[in-house]
Structures are given as structure tokens and as C-alpha cells.
Design an enzyme around this catalytic site. Structure first.
Site, PDB file in Angstrom:
ATOM      1  N   HIS A  64      26.467 128.792  60.047  1.00 53.49           N
ATOM      2  CA  HIS A  64      26.974 130.025  60.657  1.00 53.49           C
ATOM      3  C   HIS A  64      26.762 131.214  59.710  1.00 53.49           C
ATOM      4  O   HIS A  64      26.344 132.286  60.134  1.00 53.49           O
ATOM      5  CB  HIS A  64      28.457 129.885  61.002  1.00 53.49           C
ATOM      6  CG  HIS A  64      28.724 129.121  62.245  1.00 53.49           C
ATOM      7  ND1 HIS A  64      28.580 127.750  62.315  1.00 53.49           N
ATOM      8  CD2 HIS A  64      29.136 129.519  63.472  1.00 53.49           C
ATOM      9  CE1 HIS A  64      28.897 127.352  63.542  1.00 53.49           C
ATOM     10  NE2 HIS A  64      29.236 128.409  64.264  1.00 53.49           N
ATOM     11  N   HIS A 124      34.253 124.946  55.996  1.00 53.75           N
ATOM     12  CA  HIS A 124      33.363 125.000  54.837  1.00 53.75           C
ATOM     13  C   HIS A 124      34.118 125.358  53.574  1.00 53.75           C
ATOM     14  O   HIS A 124      35.214 125.901  53.622  1.00 53.75           O
ATOM     15  CB  HIS A 124      32.273 126.059  55.050  1.00 53.75           C
ATOM     16  CG  HIS A 124      31.234 125.659  56.028  1.00 53.75           C
ATOM     17  ND1 HIS A 124      30.227 124.782  55.732  1.00 53.75           N
ATOM     18  CD2 HIS A 124      31.044 126.023  57.317  1.00 53.75           C
ATOM     19  CE1 HIS A 124      29.451 124.623  56.797  1.00 53.75           C
ATOM     20  NE2 HIS A 124      29.943 125.349  57.775  1.00 53.75           N
TER      21      HIS A 124
END
Length: 196
Positions: free
Chosen positions: A117, A161
Site C-alpha cells: 500500500h 505493517h
């Protein structure tokens, strides 16, 4: 110095960096994930998903307002998908343990490093910044960069993440945009588009 000692020091340094990254990431997640509406974080997540961004860009290519740089943009999104997948398969870093609701779409998404992303949104922001079409529209460029930064931060806040994943993804996205602009030549594509 014996080779085993050098390898041990290198492994120890690497382990300390990974541990620090995991600790900082968990602290950020714990401190801030409840103070920002989850729906906003998920909206940012979905807005940068390849399954959304690529079909949207592809559909723009088939409209009358098609721009010559859309081919580069589409190629850049594909390059991003390939690079992120390759790096994830090499490093195979697990996602944060405090992310129990992660349901990856494909097996490579079980891995965390780098953030796809973050690479995608920084590719888009860098790409828009490099285009002459948007050079006079500083508000649009600022808006795209703001979206990129917020989306990247959301990856840590959602527990998807670690901080280093997001930083690596952001750097990768900027490099991909530079690569696409350097080697796919916007003016060459624009000339061939106008000739057709």
C-alpha cells in the site's frame, strides 16, 4: 577477526534493528489506533488496494478523456505489484502478531516487508508530481501527497505493517515512479498517442 564473530555481530545488529522496529511499531499502534476512527483507516486502506486502483486506472484508459500518460501509470502499477511481490517473497517477514484480523487475498500477502500500500500510494504521488499536467495545481499535488502519507501511516495504525515496511514501501514507490518516467519516456508515448 574470525568469520563467525563477524557473522554473529551482523546478526546481532540485524536482530536489534528488527526488535526496535517491532517495538516502535507496536507502541504507535497501541497509542493511536483507537483515537482515529477505524472506518477512516479502512477507507484509506481500500483506496490504495491494487484491486481498486488498477481497474480504476484501466477504466480511465478506455474513456474519451484518456491521457497519454495512463499507459505509463498502468505499467507503473504493474511494476509495483511485481517488485513488492518479489521483495516479499525474498524477505518473508511475518506481519505483526497484534494483527489477528488480517485476511490476505493472496499467499504473498502473509508477508509484511515492504508495504505494498505504501509503495503504491507513493508511486501515485510521485507520478502525479512528475507530470507536467499537474505542475500548476499545487492543491491537487498536496492532496495526493497527504493521501499517500495518511495511507502509509494507517498501515502501522491498523497493525498491518511495521514502520520499516512502510518506509521501504514508500522509497520503493518513489523509485518506481522515477523508473517509469525515465525509461518509459512520457513524450515518446504522448507523440505516438497523438499520431494515432
Amino acid at each position: 577477526m574470525a568469520p563467525t564473530t563477524a557473522a554473529t555481530k551482523s546478526t546481532s545488529f540485524h536482530h536489534r534493528i528488527i526488535t526496535l522496529d517491532a517495538g516502535v511499531s507496536k507502541s504507535i499502534h497501541t497509542l493511536f489506533h483507537t483515537s482515529i476512527p477505524g472506518s477512516l483507516l479502512l477507507l484509506l486502506e481500500y483506496s490504495a488496494d491494487f484491486r481498486f486502483s488498477f481497474p480504476l486506472a484501466l477504466s480511465l484508459y478506455f474513456t474519451p478523456v484518456r491521457r497519454p500518460y495512463l499507459i505509463q501509470f498502468l505499467v507503473g502499477l504493474l511494476v509495483d505489484l511485481l517488485f513488492v511481490g518479489l521483495v516479499k517473497s525474498i524477505f518473508r517477514r511475518s506481519r505483526p502478531l497484534y494483527n489477528p484480523d488480517m485476511k490476505p487475498a493472496v499467499s504473498i500477502d502473509h508477508f509484511s516487508f515492504p508495504s505494498g500500500h505504501a509503495s503504491r500510494v507513493f508511486f501515485v504521488a510521485s507520478f502525479v508530481s512528475l507530470l507536467d499536467d499537474f505542475s500548476g495545481n499545487c492543491w491537487l499535488v498536496l492532496g495526493v501527497w497527504t493521501w499517500a502519507v495518511l495511507t502509509s501511516c494507517s498501515r502501522v495504525l491498523l497493525g498491518r505493517h511495521f514502520v520499516s515496511d512502510v518506509l521501504a514501501g514508500a522509497c520503493l514507490g518513489v523509485l518506481e515512479a522515477a523508473f517509469v518516467f525515465r525509461f518509459l519516456k512520457v513524450k515518446t508515448i504522448a507523440v505516438s498517442y497523438l499520431q494515432n
